[in-house]
Scaffold this motif. Sequence first.
Motif, PDB file in Angstrom:
ATOM      1  N   VAL A 130       0.845  -3.792 -64.374  1.00 60.88           N
ATOM      2  CA  VAL A 130       0.309  -2.445 -64.591  1.00 60.88           C
ATOM      3  C   VAL A 130       0.211  -1.755 -63.244  1.00 60.88           C
ATOM      4  CG1 VAL A 130      -1.715  -1.129 -65.326  1.00 60.88           C
ATOM      5  CG2 VAL A 130      -0.994  -3.132 -66.646  1.00 60.88           C
ATOM      6  N   ASP A 131       0.681  -0.520 -63.165  1.00 62.57           N
ATOM      7  CA  ASP A 131       0.669   0.235 -61.911  1.00 62.57           C
ATOM      8  C   ASP A 131      -0.577   1.105 -61.751  1.00 62.57           C
ATOM      9  OD1 ASP A 131       3.487  -0.401 -60.878  1.00 62.57           O
ATOM     10  OD2 ASP A 131       3.876   0.326 -62.909  1.00 62.57           O
ATOM     11  N   ILE A 132      -1.063   1.657 -62.872  1.00 62.26           N
ATOM     12  CA  ILE A 132      -2.221   2.553 -62.843  1.00 62.26           C
ATOM     13  C   ILE A 132      -3.130   2.207 -64.020  1.00 62.26           C
ATOM     14  CG2 ILE A 132      -3.033   4.948 -62.961  1.00 62.26           C
ATOM     15  CD1 ILE A 132      -0.257   5.818 -61.933  1.00 62.26           C
ATOM     16  N   VAL A 133      -4.436   2.089 -63.760  1.00 65.93           N
ATOM     17  CA  VAL A 133      -5.410   1.943 -64.833  1.00 65.93           C
ATOM     18  C   VAL A 133      -6.279   3.194 -64.852  1.00 65.93           C
ATOM     19  CG1 VAL A 133      -7.336   0.625 -65.778  1.00 65.93           C
ATOM     20  CG2 VAL A 133      -5.460  -0.579 -64.614  1.00 65.93           C
ATOM     21  N   ILE A 167     -11.081  -5.175 -62.286  1.00 66.26           N
ATOM     22  CA  ILE A 167      -9.654  -4.847 -62.282  1.00 66.26           C
ATOM     23  C   ILE A 167      -9.024  -5.279 -60.966  1.00 66.26           C
ATOM     24  CG2 ILE A 167      -7.985  -2.950 -62.303  1.00 66.26           C
ATOM     25  CD1 ILE A 167     -10.015  -1.465 -64.171  1.00 66.26           C
ATOM     26  N   ARG A 168      -9.682  -4.973 -59.867  1.00 62.08           N
ATOM     27  CA  ARG A 168      -9.144  -5.326 -58.559  1.00 62.08           C
ATOM     28  C   ARG A 168      -8.961  -6.844 -58.418  1.00 62.08           C
ATOM     29  NH1 ARG A 168     -13.057  -3.818 -55.547  1.00 62.08           N
ATOM     30  NH2 ARG A 168     -12.264  -1.764 -54.935  1.00 62.08           N
ATOM     31  N   GLU A 169     -10.016  -7.578 -58.728  1.00 64.51           N
ATOM     32  CA  GLU A 169      -9.977  -9.027 -58.524  1.00 64.51           C
ATOM     33  C   GLU A 169      -9.011  -9.708 -59.492  1.00 64.51           C
ATOM     34  OE1 GLU A 169     -14.035 -10.173 -58.955  1.00 64.51           O
ATOM     35  OE2 GLU A 169     -14.684  -9.041 -57.160  1.00 64.51           O
ATOM     36  N   GLY A 190      -0.479 -10.059 -58.562  1.00 63.80           N
ATOM     37  CA  GLY A 190      -0.137 -10.082 -57.141  1.00 63.80           C
ATOM     38  C   GLY A 190      -0.367  -8.787 -56.407  1.00 63.80           C
ATOM     39  N   PHE A 191      -0.813  -7.736 -57.125  1.00 65.20           N
ATOM     40  CA  PHE A 191      -1.144  -6.482 -56.445  1.00 65.20           C
ATOM     41  C   PHE A 191      -2.201  -5.742 -57.255  1.00 65.20           C
ATOM     42  CE2 PHE A 191       2.280  -5.322 -59.329  1.00 65.20           C
ATOM     43  CZ  PHE A 191       1.906  -4.087 -59.827  1.00 65.20           C
ATOM     44  N   TYR A 192      -2.927  -4.882 -56.575  1.00 66.31           N
ATOM     45  CA  TYR A 192      -4.020  -4.116 -57.174  1.00 66.31           C
ATOM     46  C   TYR A 192      -3.484  -2.774 -57.640  1.00 66.31           C
ATOM     47  CZ  TYR A 192      -8.497  -1.508 -57.170  1.00 66.31           C
ATOM     48  OH  TYR A 192      -9.581  -0.730 -57.488  1.00 66.31           O
ATOM     49  N   PRO A 193      -3.531  -2.480 -58.938  1.00 65.51           N
ATOM     50  CA  PRO A 193      -3.053  -1.180 -59.417  1.00 65.51           C
ATOM     51  C   PRO A 193      -3.953  -0.057 -58.942  1.00 65.51           C
ATOM     52  CG  PRO A 193      -4.177  -2.334 -61.181  1.00 65.51           C
ATOM     53  CD  PRO A 193      -4.096  -3.303 -60.029  1.00 65.51           C
ATOM     54  N   ASP A 194      -3.402   1.138 -58.891  1.00 65.30           N
ATOM     55  CA  ASP A 194      -4.244   2.305 -58.675  1.00 65.30           C
ATOM     56  C   ASP A 194      -5.219   2.418 -59.851  1.00 65.30           C
ATOM     57  OD1 ASP A 194      -3.255   3.361 -56.267  1.00 65.30           O
ATOM     58  OD2 ASP A 194      -1.581   4.311 -57.294  1.00 65.30           O
TER      59      ASP A 194
END
Length: 211
Positions: free
Chosen positions: A79-82, A113-115, A122-126
């Motif tokens: 997911v890129d954006i939440v 969401i971040r954690e 492997g990455f934190y979505p916006d």
Amino acid sequence: MKKILCYGDSNTYGFDPVSGLRYPKSVRWTGRLQQELGDQYEVIEEGCNGRTTVFDDPYEPWKNGKRYLPACLNSHKPVDIVVLMLGSNDLKMEFHASAQDIAWGAEELVCMIREFMTEKQGFYPDVILMAPPVLGNKIIQSAFGSSFDERAVECSKQFAVLYREAADRQNCHFFNTADYICSSEEDGLHLSPEAHGILAGELGRYIRSLD
């Protein structure tokens, strides 16, 4: 293609305050957001009537947004954006929550969401933390009047400031829906078709500005 997960309550689900049913996808802000953004984005709807940030409904605990969030994120990754819009149902009298309590609940979801996503994809979505619309006074006389009182209406007016502060602490994006829309005249809680359209347009412009 960027994937946008919209996680929210009945105003993300698309509850129609007139019929009590669900607006068609062409009316819901999520569906109209897809039209607004085009095929470079995939908009995923994850709205549930009655969903809270972190509070357990004594009869329907599955409406706790914190409980379902990890499974939801994992199902849709990457997911890129939440887009996170919760808090209105937390104002119900049964939860005895202040506006600050509710903002802290929303902030806890941002942290989750971040954690979770850093580990799982492997990455934190916006994250776009959205302050829900202010409740209208009509809610007290509506079918939802047994759950919401005058205090709930006043607390909802504090969301914009408190959610912005939460977004600043978590270094995520903030969007104040009350800058553009208000709750419907029908029940003071849910959105009219016109409000869904305005929200989709304004949020679409905001999302494109992040590129």
